[in-house]
Design a protein around this motif. Structure first.
Motif, PDB file in Angstrom:
ATOM      1  N   LEU A 255      24.014  64.457  18.777  1.00 40.93           N
ATOM      2  CA  LEU A 255      24.060  63.168  18.084  1.00 40.93           C
ATOM      3  C   LEU A 255      22.872  62.984  17.143  1.00 40.93           C
ATOM      4  N   ILE A 256      21.665  63.327  17.600  1.00 37.90           N
ATOM      5  CA  ILE A 256      20.482  63.048  16.791  1.00 37.90           C
ATOM      6  C   ILE A 256      20.399  63.939  15.560  1.00 37.90           C
ATOM      7  N   ALA A 257      21.231  64.973  15.511  1.00 37.23           N
ATOM      8  CA  ALA A 257      21.290  65.773  14.288  1.00 37.23           C
ATOM      9  C   ALA A 257      21.986  65.007  13.167  1.00 37.23           C
ATOM     10  N   ARG A 258      22.737  63.940  13.529  1.00 34.89           N
ATOM     11  CA  ARG A 258      23.514  63.197  12.534  1.00 34.89           C
ATOM     12  C   ARG A 258      23.157  61.716  12.466  1.00 34.89           C
ATOM     13  N   ARG A 259      22.670  61.136  13.577  1.00 38.92           N
ATOM     14  CA  ARG A 259      22.470  59.691  13.642  1.00 38.92           C
ATOM     15  C   ARG A 259      21.049  59.355  14.074  1.00 38.92           C
ATOM     16  N   ASP A 260      20.619  58.123  13.763  1.00 40.15           N
ATOM     17  CA  ASP A 260      19.314  57.660  14.227  1.00 40.15           C
ATOM     18  C   ASP A 260      19.459  57.052  15.623  1.00 40.15           C
ATOM     19  N   LEU A 261      18.369  56.484  16.136  1.00 40.86           N
ATOM     20  CA  LEU A 261      18.346  55.951  17.493  1.00 40.86           C
ATOM     21  C   LEU A 261      18.698  54.465  17.566  1.00 40.86           C
ATOM     22  N   LEU A 262      19.031  53.862  16.431  1.00 39.64           N
ATOM     23  CA  LEU A 262      19.273  52.422  16.421  1.00 39.64           C
ATOM     24  C   LEU A 262      20.519  52.028  17.205  1.00 39.64           C
ATOM     25  N   VAL A 263      21.494  52.933  17.319  1.00 42.94           N
ATOM     26  CA  VAL A 263      22.683  52.621  18.108  1.00 42.94           C
ATOM     27  C   VAL A 263      22.302  52.353  19.565  1.00 42.94           C
ATOM     28  N   PHE A 264      21.285  53.066  20.068  1.00 44.64           N
ATOM     29  CA  PHE A 264      20.843  52.850  21.446  1.00 44.64           C
ATOM     30  C   PHE A 264      20.045  51.556  21.563  1.00 44.64           C
ATOM     31  N   ALA A 265      19.309  51.199  20.507  1.00 48.14           N
ATOM     32  CA  ALA A 265      18.593  49.928  20.510  1.00 48.14           C
ATOM     33  C   ALA A 265      19.579  48.762  20.632  1.00 48.14           C
ATOM     34  N   ARG A 266      20.678  48.842  19.908  1.00 51.37           N
ATOM     35  CA  ARG A 266      21.687  47.775  19.981  1.00 51.37           C
ATOM     36  C   ARG A 266      22.314  47.720  21.375  1.00 51.37           C
ATOM     37  N   TYR A 267      22.554  48.887  21.944  1.00 52.38           N
ATOM     38  CA  TYR A 267      23.182  48.936  23.276  1.00 52.38           C
ATOM     39  C   TYR A 267      22.300  48.272  24.332  1.00 52.38           C
ATOM     40  N   VAL A 268      21.001  48.604  24.363  1.00 53.87           N
ATOM     41  CA  VAL A 268      20.143  48.035  25.408  1.00 53.87           C
ATOM     42  C   VAL A 268      19.946  46.537  25.203  1.00 53.87           C
ATOM     43  N   LEU A 269      20.022  46.055  23.960  1.00 53.14           N
ATOM     44  CA  LEU A 269      19.963  44.609  23.741  1.00 53.14           C
ATOM     45  C   LEU A 269      21.177  43.919  24.347  1.00 53.14           C
ATOM     46  N   VAL A 270      22.347  44.528  24.181  1.00 53.87           N
ATOM     47  CA  VAL A 270      23.562  43.963  24.775  1.00 53.87           C
ATOM     48  C   VAL A 270      23.463  43.964  26.291  1.00 53.87           C
ATOM     49  N   LEU A 271      22.978  45.090  26.873  1.00 54.45           N
ATOM     50  CA  LEU A 271      22.835  45.171  28.326  1.00 54.45           C
ATOM     51  C   LEU A 271      21.842  44.130  28.825  1.00 54.45           C
ATOM     52  N   ALA A 272      20.735  43.937  28.110  1.00 56.09           N
ATOM     53  CA  ALA A 272      19.750  42.922  28.507  1.00 56.09           C
ATOM     54  C   ALA A 272      20.381  41.529  28.480  1.00 56.09           C
ATOM     55  N   ALA A 273      21.194  41.254  27.466  1.00 59.69           N
ATOM     56  CA  ALA A 273      21.853  39.948  27.373  1.00 59.69           C
ATOM     57  C   ALA A 273      22.812  39.726  28.537  1.00 59.69           C
ATOM     58  N   VAL A 274      23.583  40.755  28.890  1.00 63.76           N
ATOM     59  CA  VAL A 274      24.511  40.655  30.026  1.00 63.76           C
ATOM     60  C   VAL A 274      23.748  40.422  31.319  1.00 63.76           C
ATOM     61  N   LEU A 275      22.642  41.150  31.487  1.00 63.56           N
ATOM     62  CA  LEU A 275      21.844  41.010  32.701  1.00 63.56           C
ATOM     63  C   LEU A 275      21.222  39.616  32.791  1.00 63.56           C
ATOM     64  N   LEU A 276      20.705  39.111  31.681  1.00 60.01           N
ATOM     65  CA  LEU A 276      20.131  37.760  31.677  1.00 60.01           C
ATOM     66  C   LEU A 276      21.187  36.702  31.982  1.00 60.01           C
ATOM     67  N   ALA A 277      22.395  36.892  31.428  1.00 60.27           N
ATOM     68  CA  ALA A 277      23.479  35.944  31.714  1.00 60.27           C
ATOM     69  C   ALA A 277      23.819  35.943  33.188  1.00 60.27           C
ATOM     70  N   ALA A 278      23.854  37.126  33.787  1.00 58.50           N
ATOM     71  CA  ALA A 278      24.151  37.213  35.224  1.00 58.50           C
ATOM     72  C   ALA A 278      23.058  36.562  36.052  1.00 58.50           C
ATOM     73  N   ILE A 279      21.806  36.719  35.640  1.00 58.47           N
ATOM     74  CA  ILE A 279      20.688  36.090  36.358  1.00 58.47           C
ATOM     75  C   ILE A 279      20.830  34.574  36.311  1.00 58.47           C
TER      76      ILE A 279
END
Length: 283
Positions: A255-279
Motif C-alpha cells: 500500500l505505501i508504495a502507492r498511497r500515503d498514511l492519511l487513510v489510516f489517520a482518518r480511520y483512527v479518528l472514526v474509531l476514536a469517535a465511536v469509542l467516545l460515543a460508547a463511553i
C-alpha cells in the motif's frame, strides 16, 4: 475468556500491529465495544508474540543476513558491514522503550483499563500521521526503487534510529500506535515510507522479546484459575495473530508504495469517535 474471543483478539492484534492504527488500542476498544471483559496486559503480550513470529517469517532473509554478519566479524564486505550496522541501529532504537517500560510499567498497565485514554491516544495517533505526511512533503523525500533490504537499512543515520526509538517509547500508551509513531518519526527524519516501515517492523523484535521476558514467566507460574485465559486461548490467539500479521505486513508494504498514511489517520479518528460515543452512552 472464550476461544472465540481469543481468536477475535488474535486476529485484531495481527491485523493492526503493523498498520498505523494501534493494536493496543484495538485490543482495548474491541472488548469494550462488544461488552467483553477487557482481558489483561499479559494476554496482550502473548498475542504480540504471534506478531513477532510474523516479522521473523516475512523478514527472515534480512534477519539471516544480520545473524551471519554478527557471527562472522571478519567478513568485511559491504553487505556484512551494513547488516552489522543495522543490528547496532536496532539496539540503539530499542533503548528508549526499554527505559520507559521499566520506569512506568505499572502506570502503563493501569492505562489499559481506561477507554477514555485509548480514545484520546487514537486522536493523537491521527495527528502524528497527518503531521508526518506534511513533513515528508516539505522534505521532498523520494521513494527508493524496490523494497529496502538489510544493506539499505544499514545506511540509516544513527540520529534517525535514536529518533525513531524515542517515538517508539511514546507508544507505550494504549491507542498510541507503535508503528504509526515510529513510521512518522522516520518520515520526519528523512526516511522513505518503505524504509520507515521496514525499520519499524524490525524494531518490533527486541521490544517484544523484552516485554515477553518480563511478562510470560508470570503466566507460567500463575496458580490455576487466577488468569482469565488458559493455554488453549493463548495458543489460538498467538496462531491467529501470526497469520493475520503476515498478511498485514504484506498489505502495508504494497500500500505505501502507492498511497500515503492519511487513510489510516482518518480511520483512527472514526474509531476514536465511536469509542467516545460508547463511553458517553454507557455513562
Amino acid at each position: 475468556m472464550l476461544i472465540l474471543q481469543a481468536f477475535v483478539l488474535g486476529l485484531v492484534q495481527g491485523a493492526t500491529e503493523f498498520l498505523p492504527v494501534s493494536s493496543s488500542g484495538h485490543l482495548q476498544a474491541v472488548p469494550f465495544l462488544l461488552g467483553w471483559d477487557s482481558g489483561s496486559l499479559a494476554f496482550d503480550v502473548a498475542v504480540h508474540v504471534g506478531t513477532l513470529l510474523a516479522v521473523l517469517l516475512v523478514f527472515r532473509a534480512d534477519l539471516w543476513a544480520m545473524l551471519r554478519a554478527v557471527l562472522r566479524p571478519a567478513d568485511d564486505g559491504d553487505g556484512a558491514r551494513a547488516a552489522r550496522r543495522l543490528v547496532g541501529l536496532l539496539a540503539v532504537a530499542s533503548v528508549p522503550a526499554a527505559l520507559v517500560g521499566l520506569a512506568l510499567g505499572d502506570a502503563v498497565e493501569a492505562a489499559f483499563d481506561r477507554p477514555l485514554v485509548v480514545a484520546g491516544s487514537l486522536v493523537l495517533t491521527a495527528a502524528i500521521l497527518w503531521w508526518s505526511e506534511r513533513r515528508r512533503t516539505a522534505l521532498g523525500t523520494a521513494e527508493p526503487d524496490g523494497d529496502p533490504d538489510a544493506r539499505a537499512l544499514g545506511g540509516v543515520p544513527w540520529r534517525a534510529a535514536l529518533g525513531v526509538g524515542a517515538a517508539q517509547a511514546l507508544a507505550v500508551l494504549p491507542g498510541l500506535s507503535r508503528s504509526g509513531t515510529t513510521m512518522a518519526a522516520g518520515l520526519a527524519l528523512g526516511l522513505s515510507r518503505a524504509e520507515a516501515a521496514r525499520l519499524s517492523f524490525l524494531m518490533l523484535i527486541p521490544v517484544t522479546l523484552g516485554a515477553a521476558a518480563l511478562t510470560l514467566p508470570d503466566l507460567a507460574t500463575a496458580p490455576p484459575g487466577t488468569l482469565p485465559f488458559g493455554p488453549t486461548e493463548v495458543a489460538v490467539g498467538v496462531a491467529t495473530s501470526a497469520v493475520s500479521g503476515v498478511l498485514a505486513i504484506r498489505f502495508l508494504l504494497a500500500l505505501i508504495a502507492r498511497r500515503d498514511l492519511l487513510v489510516f489517520a482518518r480511520y483512527v479518528l472514526v474509531l476514536a469517535a465511536v469509542l467516545l460515543a460508547a463511553i458517553v452512552l454507557r455513562g
